[in-house]
Design a protein around this motif. Structure first.
Motif, PDB file in Angstrom:
ATOM      1  N   MET A 162     -45.988 -33.986  65.260  1.00  0.00           N
ATOM      2  CA  MET A 162     -45.098 -33.867  66.395  1.00  0.00           C
ATOM      3  C   MET A 162     -44.993 -31.923  67.185  1.00  0.00           C
ATOM      4  O   MET A 162     -44.609 -31.455  65.721  1.00  0.00           O
ATOM      5  CB  MET A 162     -44.277 -34.357  66.547  1.00  0.00           C
TER       6      MET A 162
ATOM      7  N   GLY B 123     -39.879 -32.943  70.548  1.00  0.00           N
ATOM      8  CA  GLY B 123     -41.000 -33.241  69.630  1.00  0.00           C
ATOM      9  C   GLY B 123     -39.882 -34.102  68.760  1.00  0.00           C
ATOM     10  O   GLY B 123     -40.317 -35.016  68.595  1.00  0.00           O
TER      11      GLY B 123
ATOM     12  N   THR C 256     -39.644 -38.103  68.136  1.00  0.00           N
ATOM     13  CA  THR C 256     -39.513 -38.881  67.096  1.00  0.00           C
ATOM     14  C   THR C 256     -38.386 -39.427  66.821  1.00  0.00           C
ATOM     15  O   THR C 256     -38.240 -40.234  65.792  1.00  0.00           O
ATOM     16  CB  THR C 256     -39.077 -37.811  65.375  1.00  0.00           C
ATOM     17  N   GLN C 257     -37.163 -38.972  67.191  1.00  0.00           N
ATOM     18  CA  GLN C 257     -35.741 -39.924  67.411  1.00  0.00           C
ATOM     19  C   GLN C 257     -36.004 -41.153  67.700  1.00  0.00           C
ATOM     20  O   GLN C 257     -35.871 -42.145  67.004  1.00  0.00           O
ATOM     21  CB  GLN C 257     -34.281 -39.256  68.062  1.00  0.00           C
TER      22      GLN C 257
ATOM     23  N   LEU D 281     -39.108 -43.001  67.209  1.00  0.00           N
ATOM     24  CA  LEU D 281     -40.038 -43.163  66.588  1.00  0.00           C
ATOM     25  C   LEU D 281     -39.230 -43.927  65.707  1.00  0.00           C
ATOM     26  O   LEU D 281     -39.506 -44.747  64.870  1.00  0.00           O
ATOM     27  CB  LEU D 281     -40.665 -42.459  66.526  1.00  0.00           C
ATOM     28  N   LYS D 282     -38.370 -43.026  65.784  1.00  0.00           N
ATOM     29  CA  LYS D 282     -37.656 -43.796  63.404  1.00  0.00           C
ATOM     30  C   LYS D 282     -37.324 -44.511  64.262  1.00  0.00           C
ATOM     31  O   LYS D 282     -36.122 -44.951  62.941  1.00  0.00           O
ATOM     32  CB  LYS D 282     -37.299 -42.229  63.094  1.00  0.00           C
TER      33      LYS D 282
ATOM     34  N   VAL E 175     -43.889 -38.821  59.758  1.00  0.00           N
ATOM     35  CA  VAL E 175     -44.217 -37.975  61.658  1.00  0.00           C
ATOM     36  C   VAL E 175     -44.030 -36.640  60.856  1.00  0.00           C
ATOM     37  O   VAL E 175     -42.663 -36.190  60.185  1.00  0.00           O
ATOM     38  CB  VAL E 175     -42.887 -37.998  62.792  1.00  0.00           C
TER      39      VAL E 175
ATOM     40  N   LEU F 120     -43.354 -32.784  61.680  1.00  0.00           N
ATOM     41  CA  LEU F 120     -42.860 -31.625  63.068  1.00  0.00           C
ATOM     42  C   LEU F 120     -44.169 -29.777  63.222  1.00  0.00           C
ATOM     43  O   LEU F 120     -43.659 -29.868  61.875  1.00  0.00           O
ATOM     44  CB  LEU F 120     -41.305 -31.863  62.856  1.00  0.00           C
TER      45      LEU F 120
ATOM     46  N   SER G 277     -34.204 -34.801  63.851  1.00  0.00           N
ATOM     47  CA  SER G 277     -35.076 -35.704  64.468  1.00  0.00           C
ATOM     48  C   SER G 277     -35.386 -36.850  63.573  1.00  0.00           C
ATOM     49  O   SER G 277     -35.687 -38.094  63.889  1.00  0.00           O
ATOM     50  CB  SER G 277     -36.179 -35.051  63.845  1.00  0.00           C
TER      51      SER G 277
ATOM     52  N   ALA H 210     -37.581 -37.023  60.598  1.00  0.00           N
ATOM     53  CA  ALA H 210     -38.790 -36.008  60.713  1.00  0.00           C
ATOM     54  C   ALA H 210     -38.839 -36.047  59.186  1.00  0.00           C
ATOM     55  O   ALA H 210     -38.426 -36.558  58.552  1.00  0.00           O
ATOM     56  CB  ALA H 210     -39.602 -34.963  61.133  1.00  0.00           C
ATOM     57  N   ASP H 211     -39.859 -36.417  58.670  1.00  0.00           N
ATOM     58  CA  ASP H 211     -40.333 -36.751  57.375  1.00  0.00           C
ATOM     59  C   ASP H 211     -41.045 -35.351  56.575  1.00  0.00           C
ATOM     60  O   ASP H 211     -40.993 -35.145  55.489  1.00  0.00           O
ATOM     61  CB  ASP H 211     -41.992 -37.281  56.997  1.00  0.00           C
TER      62      ASP H 211
ATOM     63  N   TYR I   5     -42.559 -30.546  57.812  1.00  0.00           N
ATOM     64  CA  TYR I   5     -42.590 -30.062  59.087  1.00  0.00           C
ATOM     65  C   TYR I   5     -43.256 -29.262  58.478  1.00  0.00           C
ATOM     66  O   TYR I   5     -43.623 -29.004  57.090  1.00  0.00           O
ATOM     67  CB  TYR I   5     -41.186 -28.940  58.161  1.00  0.00           C
TER      68      TYR I   5
END
Length: 138
Positions: A52, A68, A72-73, A75-76, A86, A88, A105, A107-108, A110
């Protein structure tokens, strides 16, 4: 076969990532910056992981400009897609950005642009997909 969705508004970056992932990683790549399509693909379970871009300049979702982090927010927050890894991707990598973006976010992972070590880039993605599948089955 692992499928990666690249959410990126720069066609050159998309081509570079796509080439690295298909040639080095043997991965299947899809790409879009259309947020509705991102959500549809994610909810349908068509991909194993999403890359993302943080700063999407043209993306709109439900009438609002989104980046992004926001996507992501979404999606999560959705039970159907909350487990989808995800990562970033951003060129704005300054001290503290990584933690801030990840926390904000959900996200998993970066990755900062430009991607210099192509093999490490592929490995990071494969590792996250593998870990995700183990959690799902464990």
């Amino acid at each position: 076969m692992t499928t990666v969705l690249i959410v990126e508004d720069d066609p050159i970056n998309f081509r570079v990532f796509s080439k690295i992932l298909t040639k080095r990683g043997g991965l299947i790549v899809k790409g879009t910056e259309d947020v509705d399509e991102v959500m549809r693909i994610a909810q349908a379970g068509e991909v194993d992981i999403i890359l993302m871009d943080v700063s999407l300049s043209h993306s709109v979702y439900q009438g609002q400009a989104v980046d992004g982090i926001k996507i992501t927010q979404y999606l999560k927050a959705d039970p159907k897609t909350s487990q989808l890894p995800v990562i970033l991707v951003t060129a704005h990598a300054m001290e503290g950005d990584r933690e801030h973006f990840l926390k904000q976010s959900g996200a998993d992972g970066y990755i900062s642009k430009p991607v210099v070590d192509h093999q490490q880039f592929v490995n990071q993605i494969l590792e996250m997909v593998t870990n995700h599948h183990q959690i799902d089955q464990g």
